[in-house]
Design an enzyme around this catalytic site. Structure first.
Site, PDB file in Angstrom:
ATOM      1  N   ASP A 151      19.117 122.336 110.175  1.00  9.66           N
ATOM      2  CA  ASP A 151      19.800 121.855 111.374  1.00  9.66           C
ATOM      3  C   ASP A 151      20.509 123.040 112.005  1.00  9.66           C
ATOM      4  O   ASP A 151      21.012 123.923 111.305  1.00  9.66           O
ATOM      5  CB  ASP A 151      20.756 120.701 111.068  1.00  9.66           C
ATOM      6  CG  ASP A 151      21.856 121.058 110.084  1.00  9.66           C
ATOM      7  OD1 ASP A 151      22.975 121.383 110.531  1.00  9.66           O
ATOM      8  OD2 ASP A 151      21.611 121.012 108.858  1.00  9.66           O
ATOM      9  N   GLU A 238      32.444 112.673 110.925  1.00 13.99           N
ATOM     10  CA  GLU A 238      33.243 113.355 109.913  1.00 13.99           C
ATOM     11  C   GLU A 238      34.635 113.608 110.466  1.00 13.99           C
ATOM     12  O   GLU A 238      34.864 113.513 111.672  1.00 13.99           O
ATOM     13  CB  GLU A 238      32.569 114.664 109.494  1.00 13.99           C
ATOM     14  CG  GLU A 238      32.151 115.569 110.645  1.00 13.99           C
ATOM     15  CD  GLU A 238      31.305 116.750 110.189  1.00 13.99           C
ATOM     16  OE1 GLU A 238      31.821 117.564 109.401  1.00 13.99           O
ATOM     17  OE2 GLU A 238      30.138 116.850 110.633  1.00 13.99           O
TER      18      GLU A 238
END
Length: 356
Positions: A151, A238
């Site tokens: 990623d 997150e």
């Protein structure tokens, strides 16, 4: 048109048995900020039947009978699939959820030899990555899995995607947006480069807790193309201590906002979003929740089964300190939870994933 022409037109129309009306173009949802509706999510007591996350999972299929997946299994797959059917509208926030027939698959214990790719299939490149901070994960290490990927965001700079693919990047998740007004400046370049290199790509959104979920979904939709060959979109949730937004919402509020965002993306892209998260956020908000969504888990010191006990997962981010030809500096490394054959099935034209 003159009045005298109307009867003639009607006669002609009935003679041809044709004056049928058609519906207009699909409603444009990108770029329209909507008022967030929270507190309206009625989370089910039991897991809602899961949806396919492949490129042909389309919104609108009838519910089909389910079979329970055998216990003690980490991921479930289907074999040959029936043609898509119409969905039943049963979900929170009015989102249509399909039901699929789960078939269980055990986590592989050891690497398997990948056969030569069939005609039309993408080649799976073996992992050639290195790690600046290597970890001993024990018996089931990242090398135990056949399909690796990365990623990326602006921080990787200019990427040689063709070279990165040969190093083992069989898929790539590319940062697109965060909040309701920020676009990663390298998104368009990376989105195009990964496609040209033959890498399966998807886009992810970093969720901002001080902005409404509807605005964030609209911003993502405005900037990420609806490509039938793309991987499902990802919501990255997150706690970020470096963000200007210091809010830590209640579990109920977090789930409410996530549901609004994910429902909107699923309606637009026709694929169920994947949830990316880290251990502290997961413990605070997601343990035991959202069982009908696929998860992408960060676990850089232990296997996900140790960090997220009982959670089934689709992708595992096992390193934030990867090194590879084709990119300067460090890069995040990931694996797909399955064999090479299961990877081809998942990205294929008819694919479903149950109890992710």
């Amino acid at each position: 048109m003159r009045l005298s022409a109307v009867p003639a037109l009607l006669v002609t129309c009935f003679a041809l048995a044709g004056c049928a009306s058609t519906s207009g173009p699909e409603e444009l949802v990108a770029g329209v900020a909507t008022q967030e509706k929270t507190g309206s999510v009625d989370l089910p007591a039991a897991p809602v039947p899961s949806v396919g996350v492949g490129k042909t999972s389309r919104i609108g299929a009838q519910q089909t009978p389910q079979r329970q997946a055998p216990p003690q299994q980490d991921i479930a797959w289907t074999g040959p699939m029936p043609e898509p059917q119409a969905f039943v509208r049963e979900t929170t926030v009015g989102m249509p959820l399909p039901a699929e027939r789960p078939v269980a698959m055990l986590m592989p214990d050891s690497p398997e030899a990948e056969p030569a790719p069939r005609r039309g299939r993408m080649q799976i490149y073996s992992r050639q990555f290195r790690d600046a901070k290597p970890i001993n994960f024990g018996r089931v290490s990242p090398r135990s899995y056949a399909v690796h990927g990365v990623d990326v965001s602006r921080w990787q700079g200019d990427i040689d995607w063709a070279k990165l693919r040969t190093q083992g990047a069989n898929f790539a998740y590319i940062k697109a947006t965060d909040g309701g007004d920020h676009l990663d400046p390298m998104f368009k370049t990376n989105w195009r480069g990964a496609k040209e290199a033959g890498i399966k790509r998807g886009a992810y959104h970093f969720f901002y807790w001080c902005r409404t979920a509807g605005e964030q979904a609209d911003w993502f939709i405005r900037n990420v193309p609806r490509d039938p060959d793309a991987l499902p979109p990802v919501i990255d949730v997150e706690w970020n201590g470096e963000s200007n937004c210091k809010a830590k919402l209640s579990r109920a509020r977090v789930l409410d906002k996530m549901q609004v965002f994910m429902d909107k993306l699923e309606r637009y892209y026709g694929q169920r979003p994947i949830i990316y998260t880290a251990p502290d956020f997961y413990e605070d908000n997601l343990s035991g929740e959202l069982l009908n969504y696929p998860f992408w888990l960060r676990a850089v010191a232990q296997h996900p089964s140790k960090v997220y006990p009982g959670r089934k997962w689709l992708f595992w981010q096992y390193s934030g300190s990867g090194l590879s030809h084709g990119v300067a500096g460090k890069i995040d490394l990931n694996v797909f939870h399955g064999s090479g054959e299961q990877w081809h099935s998942w990205i294929g034209p008819r694919t479903t994933l149950a109890q992710n």
